[in-house]
Motif scaffolding. Structure first.
Motif, short mmCIF file in Angstrom:
data_model
loop_
_atom_site.label_atom_id
_atom_site.label_comp_id
_atom_site.label_asym_id
_atom_site.label_seq_id
_atom_site.Cartn_x
_atom_site.Cartn_y
_atom_site.Cartn_z
N THR A 126 -6.80 150.19 18.92
CA THR A 126 -5.40 149.98 18.49
C THR A 126 -4.61 149.20 19.53
O THR A 126 -3.76 148.37 19.17
CB THR A 126 -4.70 151.31 18.16
N ALA A 127 -4.88 149.41 20.81
CA ALA A 127 -4.20 148.64 21.86
C ALA A 127 -4.59 147.17 21.79
O ALA A 127 -3.73 146.28 21.88
CB ALA A 127 -4.53 149.22 23.23
N TRP B 10 -5.83 145.57 19.16
CA TRP B 10 -5.34 145.02 17.89
C TRP B 10 -3.86 144.64 18.00
O TRP B 10 -3.46 143.56 17.57
CB TRP B 10 -5.55 146.03 16.78
N ASP B 11 -3.06 145.52 18.61
CA ASP B 11 -1.64 145.22 18.79
C ASP B 11 -1.44 144.04 19.73
O ASP B 11 -0.53 143.22 19.54
CB ASP B 11 -0.88 146.44 19.33
N ARG C 270 -2.35 140.88 17.69
CA ARG C 270 -1.38 140.63 16.62
C ARG C 270 0.00 140.29 17.15
O ARG C 270 0.65 139.36 16.68
CB ARG C 270 -1.32 141.86 15.71
N ASP C 271 0.48 141.05 18.13
CA ASP C 271 1.88 140.93 18.58
C ASP C 271 2.04 140.46 20.01
O ASP C 271 3.16 140.43 20.52
CB ASP C 271 2.59 142.28 18.43
N ASP D 257 1.40 142.14 22.56
CA ASP D 257 2.01 143.30 23.22
C ASP D 257 1.30 143.56 24.54
O ASP D 257 0.22 144.13 24.57
CB ASP D 257 1.93 144.53 22.31
N GLN E 251 -0.60 149.52 24.69
CA GLN E 251 -0.53 150.94 24.37
C GLN E 251 -1.31 151.23 23.10
O GLN E 251 -0.99 150.74 22.04
CB GLN E 251 0.93 151.37 24.17
#
Length: 165
Positions: free
Chosen positions: A29-30, A32-33, A36-37, A39, A43
């Motif tokens: 999830t870290a 992927w974020d 995508r973003d 980020d 996190q």
């Protein structure tokens, strides 16, 4: 040093699988974020339910591995693992949704089923099952408890007697 030691208990193996799955989910999830973003906080997120879900699914896949390792090839096993993962993800998600506790929702994906599973993650689950078998299950089954940590051989207890003076 004594013999090879005892293999890990089923609970010990389940715990390793649960930790691996939990950590992998957070890292996925870290990442992927980040992709995508952008980020840069990196996190990852997961749910406490993931510990049980990953531990139990991986433990079941360990049993499947033990049954199929001599019967079919790696790619076939990974395809079967992926199918098992989808069935497990759907069934646990279905149960958790009834308690308003399902931590994932794939409704925004094009190829989802009831928002509980999505075909877009098929390659991730396939590669994940490959890593699970070749690194995690294979090495967890090889782990042994050190003979030094086992109980020493029992010695007879000292005898205490009352004597008359």
């Amino acid at each position: 040093m004594g013999g090879m030691g005892d293999p890990l208990s089923p609970l010990g193996r389940w715990y390793i699988y649960a930790i691996h799955g939990y950590f992998s989910e957070v890292m996925f999830t870290a990442t992927w974020d980040f992709i995508r973003d952008q980020d840069w906080k990196f996190q990852g997120v997961t749910s406490v339910w993931a510990f049980f879900i990953y531990g139990t699914c991986s433990f079941i896949l360990e049993r499947v591995y033990m049954m199929l390792r001599a019967r079919c090839g790696l790619l076939t096993r990974c395809a079967l693992y992926t199918l098992c993962i989808y069935l497990w993800e759907f069934s646990t998600g279905y149960v958790l949704r009834h308690f308003n506790a399902c931590p994932w929702d794939y409704s925004g994906f094009a190829y989802n089923f009831m928002g509980l599973v999505t075909l877009e993650y098929c390659l991730f689950w396939f590669v994940g099952s490959l890593v699970l078998e070749k690194l995690i299950i294979f090495n967890t089954l090889r782990l042994r408890l050190d003979g030094a940590s086992q109980k020493p051989k029992e010695r007879p207890a000292p005898r205490f007697e009352l004597k008359d003076d």
